[in-house]
Design a protein around this motif. Structure first.
Motif, short mmCIF file in Angstrom:
data_model
loop_
_atom_site.label_atom_id
_atom_site.label_comp_id
_atom_site.label_asym_id
_atom_site.label_seq_id
_atom_site.Cartn_x
_atom_site.Cartn_y
_atom_site.Cartn_z
N GLY A 6 0.85 -1.19 0.00
CA GLY A 6 0.00 0.00 0.00
C GLY A 6 0.88 1.24 0.00
N PHE A 7 0.39 2.33 -0.58
CA PHE A 7 1.19 3.54 -0.65
C PHE A 7 0.28 4.76 -0.60
N ASP A 8 0.76 5.82 0.03
CA ASP A 8 -0.03 7.03 0.21
C ASP A 8 -0.30 7.70 -1.14
N GLU A 9 -1.57 7.96 -1.44
CA GLU A 9 -1.95 8.51 -2.74
C GLU A 9 -1.44 9.93 -2.94
N SER A 10 -1.42 10.72 -1.87
CA SER A 10 -0.95 12.10 -2.01
C SER A 10 0.54 12.14 -2.34
N THR A 11 1.31 11.17 -1.81
CA THR A 11 2.73 11.10 -2.13
C THR A 11 2.93 10.69 -3.58
N ILE A 12 2.10 9.74 -4.06
CA ILE A 12 2.14 9.35 -5.48
C ILE A 12 1.88 10.58 -6.36
N GLU A 13 0.92 11.38 -5.96
CA GLU A 13 0.58 12.58 -6.74
C GLU A 13 1.74 13.56 -6.76
N SER A 14 2.45 13.69 -5.64
CA SER A 14 3.60 14.60 -5.59
C SER A 14 4.73 14.10 -6.49
N PHE A 15 4.90 12.76 -6.54
CA PHE A 15 5.88 12.19 -7.46
C PHE A 15 5.52 12.53 -8.91
N LYS A 16 4.24 12.39 -9.23
CA LYS A 16 3.76 12.66 -10.58
C LYS A 16 4.01 14.11 -10.98
N GLU A 17 3.73 15.03 -10.06
CA GLU A 17 3.94 16.45 -10.33
C GLU A 17 5.42 16.74 -10.58
N ALA A 18 6.29 16.08 -9.79
CA ALA A 18 7.74 16.28 -9.96
C ALA A 18 8.20 15.77 -11.32
N ILE A 19 7.65 14.64 -11.75
CA ILE A 19 8.04 14.06 -13.05
C ILE A 19 7.61 14.97 -14.20
N LEU A 20 6.42 15.55 -14.09
CA LEU A 20 5.92 16.42 -15.16
C LEU A 20 6.74 17.70 -15.30
N GLU A 21 7.53 18.01 -14.28
CA GLU A 21 8.41 19.18 -14.35
C GLU A 21 9.66 18.91 -15.18
N VAL A 22 9.95 17.63 -15.44
CA VAL A 22 11.13 17.26 -16.21
C VAL A 22 10.91 17.61 -17.69
N GLU A 23 11.86 18.34 -18.25
CA GLU A 23 11.75 18.74 -19.65
C GLU A 23 11.77 17.51 -20.57
N GLY A 24 10.80 17.45 -21.46
CA GLY A 24 10.72 16.34 -22.39
C GLY A 24 9.64 15.33 -22.04
N ALA A 75 18.66 7.94 -27.76
CA ALA A 75 19.54 8.58 -26.78
C ALA A 75 18.82 9.72 -26.06
N GLU A 76 18.06 10.51 -26.81
CA GLU A 76 17.34 11.64 -26.21
C GLU A 76 16.26 11.15 -25.24
N ALA A 77 15.52 10.10 -25.64
CA ALA A 77 14.47 9.54 -24.78
C ALA A 77 15.09 8.95 -23.51
N HIS A 78 16.23 8.29 -23.68
CA HIS A 78 16.91 7.70 -22.53
C HIS A 78 17.39 8.78 -21.56
N GLU A 79 17.84 9.90 -22.10
CA GLU A 79 18.29 11.00 -21.26
C GLU A 79 17.14 11.57 -20.43
N ILE A 80 15.96 11.63 -21.03
CA ILE A 80 14.77 12.10 -20.30
C ILE A 80 14.44 11.14 -19.16
N ALA A 81 14.51 9.83 -19.45
CA ALA A 81 14.24 8.82 -18.42
C ALA A 81 15.23 8.94 -17.26
N THR A 82 16.49 9.20 -17.59
CA THR A 82 17.51 9.38 -16.55
C THR A 82 17.21 10.63 -15.71
N SER A 83 16.75 11.68 -16.36
CA SER A 83 16.40 12.91 -15.65
C SER A 83 15.25 12.68 -14.68
N VAL A 84 14.27 11.87 -15.12
CA VAL A 84 13.14 11.52 -14.25
C VAL A 84 13.65 10.78 -13.02
N GLU A 85 14.53 9.81 -13.26
CA GLU A 85 15.09 9.03 -12.15
C GLU A 85 15.82 9.93 -11.16
#
Length: 297
Positions: free
Chosen positions: A212-230, A261-271
């Protein structure tokens, strides 16, 4: 936070468990002796509670130490969940004691108590409540600092013990005013409070162990990911707890015109973005191409 910092935090968490163990040893002996001499059922019940809390705190200490073991063939993610298992074991021990205290107290209520306990038990209860409150403050600050579920469980146990002592004092004081039955009734309240604390710890630990995982924390993760360029969108995101840390699985959508390579760089930025959050231990990113023009239409 890197892996070494997490191990260091677990070491710090051991201090909280050791402080609780020492406090419980001293206070349980003190309450049982004074409760027996003063003839207070509520104070003896409180002392029994602290005696079992020693075992629960030892379980937390063992869990924190096991959690420090590095990953091996059978535990690829490490032994972080040992911390949560320790919390679960603590809840079982507390529940057993709470039921035992309830049984003894209810028997005493219906058996009839005609003698009020000695007033010295009041001072013993007040001293114990104050001592456990200070232990609670120490463990709570430590749990927040190192983000430890096991130490926070210990802190919840500490504050419930302080409240239990206050309840015992109320029952003892009432018995001094011609209501001797109020002392065993207070012991019943003590037993109920112990069971309530055990349930709260069990609920949190089982929630984590069942992924189980806190939904509000999941949402904060999602918001942080959407801030990543690309990153065009987050298609799916899941997370699960490993002790005080989290492992996140996310599927992001990226522009289909990007090369590998560009897509992989975006994935690394998300991580990297998520790992800056102290809760995140590992991130698994999968990316899928999307036609951006269709998204905008």
């Amino acid at each position: 936070m890197d892996q070494q910092e997490r191990y260091d935090n677990l070491k710090l968490g051991e201090r909280g468990a050791i402080v609780s163990i020492v406090a419980y040893i001293v206070l349980s002996a003190f309450k049982l002796i004074v409760g027996y001499i003063a003839g207070s059922e509520a104070l003896r019940a409180d002392g029994m509670n602290n005696a079992t809390d020693i075992v629960a705190s030892v379980a937390v200490l063992v869990g924190l130490r096991l959690a420090q073991k590095p990953a091996d063939r059978n535990h690829r993610y490490g032994h972080w969940k040992s911390e949560t298992i320790a919390s679960l074991i603590s809840s079982f021990i507390m529940a057993a004691v709470g039921l035992q205290v309830l049984f003894a107290a209810v028997s005493s209520v219906f058996g009839g108590s005609e003698k009020a306990p000695d007033p010295i038990s009041v001072w013993a209860g007040l001293f114990s409540a104050a001592a456990m409150y200070f232990v609670y403050r120490y463990n709570r600050r430590l749990a927040v600092r190192i983000n430890s579920q096991a130490v926070m469980a210990a802190a919840k146990d500490n504050v419930s013990d302080a409240l239990v002592s206050v309840g015992a004092v109320i029952g003892i004081v009432g018995s001094q005013f011609g209501l001797p039955w109020l002392d065993p009734v207070a012991a019943v309240a003590v037993g109920l409070l112990i069971c309530k604390t055990a349930w709260d710890i069990f609920r949190d630990a089982s929630h984590h162990l069942s992924d189980g995982f806190d939904e509000s924390t999941i949402e904060s993760f999602k918001e942080a990911i959407l801030e990543v360029e690309g990153v065009e969108a987050v298609k799916d995101i899941k997370a699960r707890n490993y002790g005080s840390s989290a492992v996140v699985d996310v599927v992001v959508l990226v522009n289909m015109e990007l090369d590998f390579a560009e897509a992989h760089e975006i994935a690394t930025s998300v991580e990297n973005k998520l790992k800056k959050t102290s809760e995140v231990y590992e991130v698994h990113v999968h990316y899928e191409p999307v036609d951006v023009s269709e998204m905008l239409s």
